[in-house]
Scaffold this motif. Structure first.
Motif, PDB file in Angstrom:
ATOM      1  N   TYR A  68       0.836  -1.198   0.000  1.00 36.13           N
ATOM      2  CA  TYR A  68       0.000   0.000   0.000  1.00 36.13           C
ATOM      3  C   TYR A  68       0.873   1.251   0.000  1.00 36.13           C
ATOM      4  O   TYR A  68       1.979   1.248   0.536  1.00 36.13           O
ATOM      5  N   SER A 108      -8.858  -3.719  -4.950  1.00 36.03           N
ATOM      6  CA  SER A 108     -10.228  -3.229  -4.850  1.00 36.03           C
ATOM      7  C   SER A 108     -10.363  -2.232  -3.698  1.00 36.03           C
ATOM      8  O   SER A 108      -9.565  -2.236  -2.760  1.00 36.03           O
ATOM      9  N   ASP A 109     -11.394  -1.406  -3.767  1.00 36.12           N
ATOM     10  CA  ASP A 109     -11.661  -0.466  -2.673  1.00 36.12           C
ATOM     11  C   ASP A 109     -11.901  -1.215  -1.364  1.00 36.12           C
ATOM     12  O   ASP A 109     -11.481  -0.759  -0.292  1.00 36.12           O
ATOM     13  N   ALA A 110     -12.574  -2.350  -1.460  1.00 37.56           N
ATOM     14  CA  ALA A 110     -12.862  -3.126  -0.248  1.00 37.56           C
ATOM     15  C   ALA A 110     -11.577  -3.613   0.403  1.00 37.56           C
ATOM     16  O   ALA A 110     -11.431  -3.553   1.636  1.00 37.56           O
ATOM     17  N   ALA A 112      -8.560  -2.228   0.089  1.00 37.47           N
ATOM     18  CA  ALA A 112      -7.843  -1.065   0.604  1.00 37.47           C
ATOM     19  C   ALA A 112      -8.485  -0.549   1.888  1.00 37.47           C
ATOM     20  O   ALA A 112      -7.788  -0.198   2.851  1.00 37.47           O
ATOM     21  N   ASP A 113      -9.809  -0.500   1.919  1.00 40.21           N
ATOM     22  CA  ASP A 113     -10.508  -0.024   3.119  1.00 40.21           C
ATOM     23  C   ASP A 113     -10.237  -0.936   4.314  1.00 40.21           C
ATOM     24  O   ASP A 113      -9.993  -0.465   5.426  1.00 40.21           O
ATOM     25  N   TYR A 116      -6.633  -0.391   5.457  1.00 40.73           N
ATOM     26  CA  TYR A 116      -6.459   0.951   6.027  1.00 40.73           C
ATOM     27  C   TYR A 116      -7.022   1.021   7.437  1.00 40.73           C
ATOM     28  O   TYR A 116      -6.383   1.585   8.343  1.00 40.73           O
ATOM     29  N   ARG A 160     -10.401   6.523   4.566  1.00 40.90           N
ATOM     30  CA  ARG A 160      -9.216   6.334   3.733  1.00 40.90           C
ATOM     31  C   ARG A 160      -9.109   7.466   2.712  1.00 40.90           C
ATOM     32  O   ARG A 160     -10.080   7.762   2.021  1.00 40.90           O
ATOM     33  N   PRO A 162      -8.555   9.405  -0.694  1.00 39.08           N
ATOM     34  CA  PRO A 162      -8.800   8.923  -2.066  1.00 39.08           C
ATOM     35  C   PRO A 162      -7.512   8.616  -2.823  1.00 39.08           C
ATOM     36  O   PRO A 162      -7.536   7.844  -3.788  1.00 39.08           O
ATOM     37  N   SER A 165      -4.065   3.822  -1.556  1.00 40.71           N
ATOM     38  CA  SER A 165      -4.630   2.506  -1.814  1.00 40.71           C
ATOM     39  C   SER A 165      -3.500   1.502  -1.993  1.00 40.71           C
ATOM     40  O   SER A 165      -2.369   1.765  -1.573  1.00 40.71           O
TER      41      SER A 165
END
Length: 204
Positions: A68, A108-110, A112-113, A116, A160, A162, A165
């Protein structure tokens, strides 16, 4: 030095690289004093000039190897521009090295979230406060930014940023190297071959 788990048979009996990587990483976690998941990350800029720095591996599976970063950083911009990268793990205590390279995708955003939110609060605040890889006029400016974001997110969750990521290197090749006497090292390279892997023993 002991060569437990490093016999020639370990190489020849393994037909895919990720199980072998898992074994070596587990051994490193038991032997390395600091950051067994530290890895040198190599990228290249738009002019073809390479860059290398240490990062921390934060996940891996059969899809690839994940770390990341701030996408506005130098490495972030270079990877987004070229979509290619390489890694090199070196565990001195074990006399082992793993090299890999391939194309890169954004996680994916999921994913990374989830990662994080698992980080310490200070690290989440730091992701907002640091304009990574850009000139900093003084330490006070960074500390001021940290204080401002700490106050901003004093209550509730820290979202998180933008621009923050993860990347996943999808390896085209993975090479396992083991130090041997007289520099007659063991080198086994796994190369993508359709849906599977071809295994090649290399001269040291």
């Amino acid at each position: 030095m002991s060569e437990v788990g490093l016999t020639t048979g370990d190489f020849t009996e393994e037909n895919e690289p990720f199980a072998l990587f898992a074994t070596w990483l587990k051994d490193a976690e038991a032997s390395e004093i600091n950051d067994p998941n530290a890895v040198a990350l190599a990228t290249v800029d738009a002019d073809g000039l390479p860059n290398v720095r240490m990062v921390l591996l934060k996940g891996y599976d059969s899809r690839g190897f994940v770390f990341y970063t701030n996408f506005e950083s130098q490495k972030g911009q270079e990877i987004l521009g070229q979509k290619k990268a390489a890694m090199c793990f070196h565990w001195k205590s074990l006399r082992r090295q793993i090299r890999l390279r391939g194309e890169v995708e954004v996680v994916s955003d999921a994913e990374a979230d989830e990662y994080y939110q698992s980080r310490p609060l200070g690290s989440r605040i730091g992701a907002w406060a640091s304009k990574q890889s850009r000139p900093l006029e003084g330490r006070f400016a960074l500390e001021k930014a940290v204080a401002e974001y700490t106050a901003k997110y004093a209550l509730g969750n820290v979202p998180r940023p933008p621009h923050w990521s993860g990347f996943r290197i999808i390896p085209k090749s993975i090479e396992f190297w083991h130090d041997r006497k007289f520099r007659l090292h063991d080198r086994i390279e796994f190369r993508r071959d359709g849906e599977g892997w071809a295994k090649v023993r290399m001269y040291p």
